[in-house]
Design an enzyme around this catalytic site. Structure first.
Site, PDB file in Angstrom:
ATOM      1  CB  SER A 167      -0.957  -0.064   1.197  1.00 50.96           C
ATOM      2  OG  SER A 167      -1.933   0.927   1.132  1.00 50.96           O
ATOM      3  CG  ASP A 179       8.334   4.683 -11.552  1.00 49.53           C
ATOM      4  OD1 ASP A 179       8.876   3.566 -11.648  1.00 49.53           O
ATOM      5  OD2 ASP A 179       7.113   4.872 -11.744  1.00 49.53           O
ATOM      6  CE  LYS A 226      -5.237  -2.039   0.542  1.00 50.00           C
ATOM      7  NZ  LYS A 226      -5.293  -0.649   0.052  1.00 50.00           N
TER       8      LYS A 226
END
Length: 444
Positions: free
Chosen positions: A295, A306, A320
């Protein structure tokens, strides 16, 4: 599952009469007619149960059961809460409750451990991710819903409880005796080892972002302003509040998107961005993840990965990638509903797939790491699928670790290595460091 990204929403609007809904087209009118037919069927069943069931049943029990059944048809993170269940939700996100310190889910009617929270009674007793809890104090948990099972494990600090554990790979169940404690989660702990600042984030409660910033400031002070790099440890972190994940990510980024949230409508997109100012000074970062990283923790790992701001190391995360809105219906009840998926800056959805580490490093210091099954979002019934195509081989097979990782837990223990993944991360950062502390100071 208790581990979720919570976002408060305004209370649900309740329409008092069908005539208040505008019927502007024939298609809308037809849809409403179909809905009324379904509601008529529901009322027929409701009235028959009230009138003819073998024992009297009060209306509240029937309505709550109907709501629970409706939400059970959705993903495993949507639920209706009232009374103690709602109180537990609020205390968990506040980071303060009485219990044993476990994040669990329901699988085929059985309670399965997602992850123990660090430094809690369950963690200290050796309960592992993937364990099944069959009984609490001799009482069978099978068939209970998640809130009922959690309620059995929680209780006043200082009280004792016994959990019966079934661990895959072991022939027989075994009991674990625990003393409940006040789970006042320290969301962030820090230390400096070999010039490396280690920031251990174990939950995303209401003060995690602030605590992370304080940890980075303290590491600067402890190293004379010249740390060689940072380990951000997100292992066994079940997640928490979205805004805290954004603030933590922002502490390590100077610019760019952190996360986007996309709802049911294609136009329903919300983005969060980093503000100028990198508290980690552009130094090398390694983020540690494992199967319990979920999460909000995956938001941080995905953002830093990224932006090529960090190397993600360890194991594939839980997966999740959904956002739950909590709407308070009354002062004593609330609806927790999955309202969106979140995406990393490159547009990746981690839902059901998780964050793949850049370097797969097994936890060799855990003697059970090869045999203990990994439980992830994709293993949960009715889990929400990613809108992006997720290949089955990505879900079913983790990347193969480097064959050089072959030491046994006994061999590592003789060398004084209690946490192989952390030890490997520190050694890697020392190789990546731009130079000695004095050289680092000049390079800023």
């Amino acid at each position: 599952m208790k581990a979720f990204v919570a976002k408060l929403l305004p209370p649900l609007a309740v329409v008092g009469a069908l005539t208040l809904i505008p019927l502007t087209t024939s298609s809308v009118a037809a849809a409403d007619a179909d809905t009324m037919k379904e509601l008529d069927t529901f009322m027929d069943v409701f009235n028959q149960v009230r009138a003819t069931y073998v024992d009297p049943v009060d209306d509240h029990t029937l309505i709550k059961g109907a709501i629970d059944g409706m939400l059970a048809a959705l993903d495993p993170h949507s639920s209706y809460m009232e009374g103690t269940d709602y109180s537990q939700l609020k205390t968990t996100t506040d980071g303060n409750y009485g219990g044993v310190g476990l994040s669990v889910t329901i699988e085929d009617g059985a309670v399965k451990v997602i992850t123990p929270t660090e430094d809690t009674p369950a963690d200290k007793a050796g309960i592992k991710a993937g364990d099944y809890i069959t009984h609490v104090d001799g009482e069978l948990l099978y068939g209970l819903d998640l809130d009922e099972a959690v309620d059995k494990m929680r209780g006043n600090p200082g009280t004792q409880t016994t959990l019966t554990i079934v661990r895959p790979g072991r022939d027989k169940p075994f009991d674990v005796k625990l003393t409940r404690a006040r789970i006042e989660l320290r969301p962030v702990k820090w230390e400096v080892k070999d010039g490396i600042g280690i920031v251990n984030i174990n939950t995303f409660a209401g003060n995690t972002g602030q605590a992370t910033e304080a940890a980075l400031t303290a590491i600067d002070k402890a190293t004379g302003g010249h740390p060689l790099g940072y380990v951000v440890d997100l292992r066994s972190n079940p997640g928490g509040l979205l805004n805290e994940a954004v603030r933590v990510s922002d502490a390590f980024l100077d610019r760019g998107e952190i996360v986007s949230e996309r709802g049911r409508d294609k136009k329903d997109v919300e983005n969060w961005y980093a503000k100028p100012g990198d508290m980690s000074h552009g130094l090398p970062i390694i983020v540690l993840t494992d199967v319990g990283t979920a999460s909000a923790a995956e938001i941080v790992a995905g953002a830093l990965q990224d932006h090529r701001r960090a190397i993600v190391m360890g194991e594939r995360s839980f997966g999740k990638g959904s956002v739950q809105g909590v709407s308070e219906l009354t002062p004593n009840s609330a609806l927790r509903l999955t309202i969106a998926r979140y995406y990393t800056p490159s547009g990746r959805s981690v839902q059901a797939g998780g964050i793949e580490p850049d370097i797969v490093v097994p936890q060799l210091s855990d003697p059970d790491y090869k045999t203990r099954p990994a439980v992830r979002e994709a293993d949960l019934r009715r889990h929400l699928l990613s809108q992006a195509a997720v290949k089955e081989d990505v879900l079913e097979n983790d990347s193969t670790p480097d064959p050089r990782f072959s030491a046994t837990s006994e061999e590592l223990e003789k060398k004084g290595i209690k946490d192989f993944q952390l030890d490997y991360a520190i050694k890697t950062l020392k190789r990546l460091a731009p130079g000695t502390p004095s050289t680092v100071a000049k390079s800023r």
